[in-house]
Design a protein around this motif. Structure first.
Motif, PDB file in Angstrom:
ATOM      1  N   PRO A  72       0.826  -1.198  -0.066  1.00  0.00           N
ATOM      2  CA  PRO A  72      -0.129  -0.060   0.095  1.00  0.00           C
ATOM      3  C   PRO A  72       0.867   1.196   0.010  1.00  0.00           C
ATOM      4  O   PRO A  72       2.014   1.388   0.454  1.00  0.00           O
ATOM      5  CB  PRO A  72      -1.006  -0.105   1.342  1.00  0.00           C
ATOM      6  CG  PRO A  72      -0.204  -1.152   2.041  1.00  0.00           C
ATOM      7  CD  PRO A  72       0.715  -2.143   1.294  1.00  0.00           C
ATOM      8  N   GLY A  73       0.272   2.379  -0.529  1.00  0.00           N
ATOM      9  CA  GLY A  73       1.096   3.573  -0.414  1.00  0.00           C
ATOM     10  C   GLY A  73      -0.161   4.690  -0.856  1.00  0.00           C
ATOM     11  O   GLY A  73      -1.189   4.624  -0.166  1.00  0.00           O
ATOM     12  N   ARG A  74       0.035   5.559  -1.887  1.00  0.00           N
ATOM     13  CA  ARG A  74      -0.963   6.586  -2.036  1.00  0.00           C
ATOM     14  C   ARG A  74      -1.806   5.951  -3.378  1.00  0.00           C
ATOM     15  O   ARG A  74      -1.297   5.745  -4.300  1.00  0.00           O
ATOM     16  CB  ARG A  74      -0.350   7.922  -2.378  1.00  0.00           C
ATOM     17  CG  ARG A  74       0.108   8.444  -1.376  1.00  0.00           C
ATOM     18  CD  ARG A  74       0.622   9.843  -1.891  1.00  0.00           C
ATOM     19  NE  ARG A  74      -0.501  10.933  -1.827  1.00  0.00           N
ATOM     20  CZ  ARG A  74      -0.631  11.846  -2.735  1.00  0.00           C
ATOM     21  NH1 ARG A  74       0.234  12.002  -3.700  1.00  0.00           N
ATOM     22  NH2 ARG A  74      -1.625  12.703  -2.791  1.00  0.00           N
ATOM     23  N   GLY A 100      -4.613  -0.600   3.773  1.00  0.00           N
ATOM     24  CA  GLY A 100      -3.735   0.120   4.142  1.00  0.00           C
ATOM     25  C   GLY A 100      -3.380   1.516   3.151  1.00  0.00           C
ATOM     26  O   GLY A 100      -2.274   2.036   3.528  1.00  0.00           O
ATOM     27  N   TRP A 101      -4.151   1.281   2.140  1.00  0.00           N
ATOM     28  CA  TRP A 101      -3.939   2.650   1.033  1.00  0.00           C
ATOM     29  C   TRP A 101      -4.295   3.946   1.826  1.00  0.00           C
ATOM     30  O   TRP A 101      -5.460   4.025   2.201  1.00  0.00           O
ATOM     31  CB  TRP A 101      -4.610   2.394  -0.294  1.00  0.00           C
ATOM     32  CG  TRP A 101      -3.901   1.180  -0.961  1.00  0.00           C
ATOM     33  CD1 TRP A 101      -4.210  -0.267  -0.720  1.00  0.00           C
ATOM     34  CD2 TRP A 101      -2.893   1.152  -1.927  1.00  0.00           C
ATOM     35  NE1 TRP A 101      -3.458  -0.929  -1.438  1.00  0.00           N
ATOM     36  CE2 TRP A 101      -2.630  -0.091  -2.178  1.00  0.00           C
ATOM     37  CE3 TRP A 101      -2.243   2.281  -2.606  1.00  0.00           C
ATOM     38  CZ2 TRP A 101      -1.593  -0.466  -3.446  1.00  0.00           C
ATOM     39  CZ3 TRP A 101      -1.081   1.814  -3.385  1.00  0.00           C
ATOM     40  CH2 TRP A 101      -1.018   0.837  -3.768  1.00  0.00           C
ATOM     41  N   GLN A 102      -3.603   5.010   1.244  1.00  0.00           N
ATOM     42  CA  GLN A 102      -4.158   6.463   1.744  1.00  0.00           C
ATOM     43  C   GLN A 102      -4.900   6.975   0.287  1.00  0.00           C
ATOM     44  O   GLN A 102      -4.065   6.963  -0.589  1.00  0.00           O
ATOM     45  CB  GLN A 102      -3.043   7.490   1.930  1.00  0.00           C
ATOM     46  CG  GLN A 102      -3.604   8.774   2.417  1.00  0.00           C
ATOM     47  CD  GLN A 102      -4.266   8.694   3.749  1.00  0.00           C
ATOM     48  OE1 GLN A 102      -3.907   8.036   4.615  1.00  0.00           O
ATOM     49  NE2 GLN A 102      -5.186   9.675   4.055  1.00  0.00           N
ATOM     50  N   VAL A 103      -6.167   6.901   0.469  1.00  0.00           N
ATOM     51  CA  VAL A 103      -7.029   7.133  -0.790  1.00  0.00           C
ATOM     52  C   VAL A 103      -7.585   8.309  -1.032  1.00  0.00           C
ATOM     53  O   VAL A 103      -8.230   9.120  -0.636  1.00  0.00           O
ATOM     54  CB  VAL A 103      -8.106   6.037  -0.798  1.00  0.00           C
ATOM     55  CG1 VAL A 103      -8.946   5.908  -2.250  1.00  0.00           C
ATOM     56  CG2 VAL A 103      -7.656   4.678  -0.535  1.00  0.00           C
ATOM     57  N   THR A 104      -7.391   8.707  -2.604  1.00  0.00           N
ATOM     58  CA  THR A 104      -8.099  10.017  -3.021  1.00  0.00           C
ATOM     59  C   THR A 104      -8.985   9.387  -3.808  1.00  0.00           C
ATOM     60  O   THR A 104      -8.784   8.917  -5.030  1.00  0.00           O
ATOM     61  CB  THR A 104      -7.060  10.886  -3.693  1.00  0.00           C
ATOM     62  OG1 THR A 104      -6.307  11.504  -2.797  1.00  0.00           O
ATOM     63  CG2 THR A 104      -7.849  12.090  -4.291  1.00  0.00           C
ATOM     64  N   ALA A 105     -10.271   9.548  -3.713  1.00  0.00           N
ATOM     65  CA  ALA A 105     -11.313   9.057  -4.767  1.00  0.00           C
ATOM     66  C   ALA A 105     -12.334  10.221  -5.163  1.00  0.00           C
ATOM     67  O   ALA A 105     -12.758  10.978  -4.344  1.00  0.00           O
ATOM     68  CB  ALA A 105     -12.224   8.070  -3.808  1.00  0.00           C
ATOM     69  N   GLY A 113      -1.124  15.815  -7.560  1.00  0.00           N
ATOM     70  CA  GLY A 113      -0.147  14.890  -7.018  1.00  0.00           C
ATOM     71  C   GLY A 113       0.146  13.704  -7.737  1.00  0.00           C
ATOM     72  O   GLY A 113      -0.545  13.692  -8.971  1.00  0.00           O
ATOM     73  N   MET A 114       0.935  12.863  -7.347  1.00  0.00           N
ATOM     74  CA  MET A 114       1.414  11.734  -8.038  1.00  0.00           C
ATOM     75  C   MET A 114       0.858  10.474  -7.191  1.00  0.00           C
ATOM     76  O   MET A 114       0.953  10.510  -5.794  1.00  0.00           O
ATOM     77  CB  MET A 114       2.681  11.449  -8.242  1.00  0.00           C
ATOM     78  CG  MET A 114       3.350  12.606  -9.179  1.00  0.00           C
ATOM     79  SD  MET A 114       2.712  12.627 -10.799  1.00  0.00           S
ATOM     80  CE  MET A 114       3.564  11.095 -11.525  1.00  0.00           C
ATOM     81  N   TYR A 115       0.849   9.222  -7.724  1.00  0.00           N
ATOM     82  CA  TYR A 115       0.179   8.066  -6.822  1.00  0.00           C
ATOM     83  C   TYR A 115       0.734   6.729  -7.330  1.00  0.00           C
ATOM     84  O   TYR A 115       1.305   6.606  -8.356  1.00  0.00           O
ATOM     85  CB  TYR A 115      -1.242   8.017  -7.179  1.00  0.00           C
ATOM     86  CG  TYR A 115      -2.110   9.184  -6.963  1.00  0.00           C
ATOM     87  CD1 TYR A 115      -2.440   9.411  -5.543  1.00  0.00           C
ATOM     88  CD2 TYR A 115      -2.247  10.209  -7.530  1.00  0.00           C
ATOM     89  CE1 TYR A 115      -3.231  10.459  -5.315  1.00  0.00           C
ATOM     90  CE2 TYR A 115      -2.938  11.413  -7.290  1.00  0.00           C
ATOM     91  CZ  TYR A 115      -3.487  11.411  -5.972  1.00  0.00           C
ATOM     92  OH  TYR A 115      -4.177  12.608  -5.852  1.00  0.00           O
ATOM     93  N   ASP A 116       0.743   5.878  -6.318  1.00  0.00           N
ATOM     94  CA  ASP A 116       1.694   4.582  -6.620  1.00  0.00           C
ATOM     95  C   ASP A 116       0.448   3.839  -7.137  1.00  0.00           C
ATOM     96  O   ASP A 116       1.174   2.727  -7.843  1.00  0.00           O
ATOM     97  CB  ASP A 116       2.072   4.119  -5.147  1.00  0.00           C
ATOM     98  CG  ASP A 116       2.745   4.802  -4.309  1.00  0.00           C
ATOM     99  OD1 ASP A 116       3.722   5.195  -4.699  1.00  0.00           O
ATOM    100  OD2 ASP A 116       2.354   5.302  -3.090  1.00  0.00           O
ATOM    101  N   LEU A 117      -0.646   3.993  -7.094  1.00  0.00           N
ATOM    102  CA  LEU A 117      -1.831   3.137  -7.706  1.00  0.00           C
ATOM    103  C   LEU A 117      -2.984   4.121  -8.261  1.00  0.00           C
ATOM    104  O   LEU A 117      -3.449   4.879  -7.622  1.00  0.00           O
ATOM    105  CB  LEU A 117      -2.217   2.178  -6.866  1.00  0.00           C
ATOM    106  CG  LEU A 117      -3.440   1.308  -7.242  1.00  0.00           C
ATOM    107  CD1 LEU A 117      -3.053   0.391  -8.547  1.00  0.00           C
ATOM    108  CD2 LEU A 117      -3.994   0.458  -6.235  1.00  0.00           C
ATOM    109  N   SER A 149       3.409   7.300 -10.121  1.00  0.00           N
ATOM    110  CA  SER A 149       4.503   7.699  -9.851  1.00  0.00           C
ATOM    111  C   SER A 149       5.504   6.418 -10.302  1.00  0.00           C
ATOM    112  O   SER A 149       5.157   5.329 -10.846  1.00  0.00           O
ATOM    113  CB  SER A 149       4.673   7.825  -8.317  1.00  0.00           C
ATOM    114  OG  SER A 149       4.128   6.617  -7.931  1.00  0.00           O
ATOM    115  N   THR A 150       6.772   6.802 -10.490  1.00  0.00           N
ATOM    116  CA  THR A 150       7.792   5.711 -10.852  1.00  0.00           C
ATOM    117  C   THR A 150       7.623   4.483  -9.657  1.00  0.00           C
ATOM    118  O   THR A 150       7.683   4.725  -8.598  1.00  0.00           O
ATOM    119  CB  THR A 150       9.144   6.062 -10.865  1.00  0.00           C
ATOM    120  OG1 THR A 150       9.281   7.273 -11.689  1.00  0.00           O
ATOM    121  CG2 THR A 150      10.098   5.223 -10.998  1.00  0.00           C
ATOM    122  N   GLY A 151       7.586   3.229 -10.272  1.00  0.00           N
ATOM    123  CA  GLY A 151       7.466   2.237  -9.550  1.00  0.00           C
ATOM    124  C   GLY A 151       5.768   1.886  -9.334  1.00  0.00           C
ATOM    125  O   GLY A 151       5.691   0.975  -8.613  1.00  0.00           O
TER     126      GLY A 151
END
Length: 206
Positions: A37-39, A58-63, A101-105, A131-133
């Motif tokens: 999990p990430g952003r 466990g993700w920090q979510v923007t919906a 912003g940038m997001y991990d998912l 985001s990268t990765g």
């Protein structure tokens, strides 16, 4: 009088209730389940089941959604689940405004509209927010869903056509899954009937 995209979807959600299955989409749980999990950004969150599932992992979510009615349903569900602090709900017509912003998912599930709407441009912008990765996960209708309000003559893209429309640099992205899958219809479609969806699951390398 011309009906805006926002008004169209608010009217659609007013015909529903805030009650949902409480379950995530099968594609989301299958493909995002193993990820650390990430952003996360969910585009077109509707009544919030996928956003709440991500928060529970466990993700920090923007919906985000264009419909204030849908967002009110989703925010109420998050509050009742004790997840209000981990999900940020934002109202956007993604053809006009986009979350920062940038997001991990970045998750895009069934962001298809019977209205004229620049979907390819919005999906390309979604890819630009990874985001990268990180990962991009798009799920879309590949065939006419039972019970859908889409006209019978609607032509649905293949997964490869949708991917091509994003014009991603192959040196910067890894294909993890670009395919069609079959599932059983939900109560918003026709339960018991087979539905075909496309999945585009990509990892950003740089």
């Amino acid at each position: 009088m011309h009906q805006t995209t926002r008004d169209f979807w608010n009217d659609r959600y007013r015909q529903k209730t805030g009650e949902t299955s409480g379950k995530p989409g099968l594609v989301l749980s299958q493909f995002a389940g193993p990820l650390a999990p990430g952003r996360a950004l969910e585009m077109g969150c509707g009544r919030g089941d996928d956003a709440l599932w991500l928060a529970r992992q466990g993700w920090q979510v923007t919906a985000v959604d264009v419909s204030a009615v849908a967002l009110a349903y989703a925010a109420d569900s998050a509050s009742r689940a004790g997840l209000a602090g981990t999900v940020q709900f934002e109202e956007h017509d993604l053809a006009e405004t986009f979350p920062e912003g940038m997001y991990d998912l970045v998750v895009v599930s069934f962001l298809q509209s019977p209205r004229d709407w620049p979907r390819a441009r919005v999906l390309a912008r979604a890819a630009g927010a990874v985001s990268t990765g990180g990962h991009l996960l798009i799920t879309e209708h590949a065939s006419h869903p039972p019970g859908s309000k889409a006209t019978e003559g609607t032509i649905f893209p293949t997964a490869e056509e949708t991917l091509a429309s994003l014009a991603l640099d192959p040196r910067q992205w890894r294909r993890l899954c670009v395919c069609a899958i079959a599932r059983m219809g939900t109560r918003d479609e026709v339960q018991g009937e087979t539905v075909e969806d496309n999945v585009i699951f990509m990892e950003r390398l740089g």
